[in-house]
Design a protein around this motif. Sequence first.
Motif, PDB file in Angstrom:
ATOM      1  N   VAL A   7       0.829  -1.203   0.000  1.00 44.59           N
ATOM      2  CA  VAL A   7       0.000   0.000   0.000  1.00 44.59           C
ATOM      3  C   VAL A   7       0.869   1.261   0.000  1.00 44.59           C
ATOM      4  CG1 VAL A   7      -1.919   1.190   1.111  1.00 44.59           C
ATOM      5  CG2 VAL A   7      -1.680  -1.294   1.378  1.00 44.59           C
ATOM      6  N   TYR A   9       0.746   5.538  -0.045  1.00 44.77           N
ATOM      7  CA  TYR A   9      -0.188   6.620   0.279  1.00 44.77           C
ATOM      8  C   TYR A   9       0.532   7.921   0.601  1.00 44.77           C
ATOM      9  CZ  TYR A   9       0.866   4.504   4.887  1.00 44.77           C
ATOM     10  OH  TYR A   9       1.495   3.949   5.979  1.00 44.77           O
ATOM     11  N   LEU A  30      -9.134   1.569   4.052  1.00 47.23           N
ATOM     12  CA  LEU A  30      -8.969   0.238   3.462  1.00 47.23           C
ATOM     13  C   LEU A  30     -10.056  -0.717   3.948  1.00 47.23           C
ATOM     14  CD1 LEU A  30      -5.082  -0.187   3.702  1.00 47.23           C
ATOM     15  CD2 LEU A  30      -6.424   0.216   1.630  1.00 47.23           C
ATOM     16  N   VAL A  88      -3.094   0.830  -3.943  1.00 51.97           N
ATOM     17  CA  VAL A  88      -2.509  -0.485  -3.694  1.00 51.97           C
ATOM     18  C   VAL A  88      -1.610  -0.843  -4.871  1.00 51.97           C
ATOM     19  CG1 VAL A  88      -2.978  -2.935  -3.326  1.00 51.97           C
ATOM     20  CG2 VAL A  88      -4.464  -1.207  -2.290  1.00 51.97           C
TER      21      VAL A  88
END
Length: 247
Positions: A7, A9, A30, A88
């Motif tokens: 992941v 971000y 999520l 992702v």
Amino acid sequence: MRVKMIVAYDGTNYKGWQVQPNGITIEEVLNKNLSNLLGEQIVVSGASRTDSGVHSLGNIAVFDTNTRMPADKIAFALNQRLPEDIVVQGSCEVEDGWHPRYQNSRKTYEYRILNRTFRMPTRRLDTYFYHYPLDVEKMKKAASYLEGEHDFKSFCAIGAQVKTTVRTIYACDVEKEGDIITIRVTGNGFLYNMVRIIAGTLVQVGGGAIKPEAVKEILAKKDRSAAGPTAPAHGLTMMGIEFENVE
């Protein structure tokens, strides 16, 4: 089956990774979107519970599901639902019971400092602006004293609940490219605020407030007040995690 996800971000708009009552988090987003996608209650568990404002290129999350959707397709489907600041990077099936926090691993973080006279608006979200000149060679020397196995109690936030403050740093490098100074740290694990305190201490070294050799004394004191300040969260990015014995 158990699914592992990588992941990435931008942590600017989130109160960190872990679900908490005072704001939206990466984990919460999520959980919500996976539950809606798969039609069952999903709870993810992350390898690194990054703080509010911290970014990541490769945090690892796992969750259990009864879905018939192939594990490698979940990333594609989930990204259609996620906000643009969470993406992702891949998903795959792992053995039941496999958990990223209980594996032998090497985590790498980078702390970036924008060292120039004036701010640069395009780098305001992922670098710490520091306008006083920093001596990178002194920072490199100080960083070298952090490598190896040490008790990093001086570099741990006060009040952190841990069994031991001993950690191993495999590499701690400082490089400068243009106006950006990057502190890159790889270790077997990190204490709460550890990398940010390392960054704050190295900034003091680079600015001449303390000598590079003082880092050895800071480690020996095992006292948070001996180290430098905790650098701002937005300069920190989790780069990734390398695991042993996992596909």
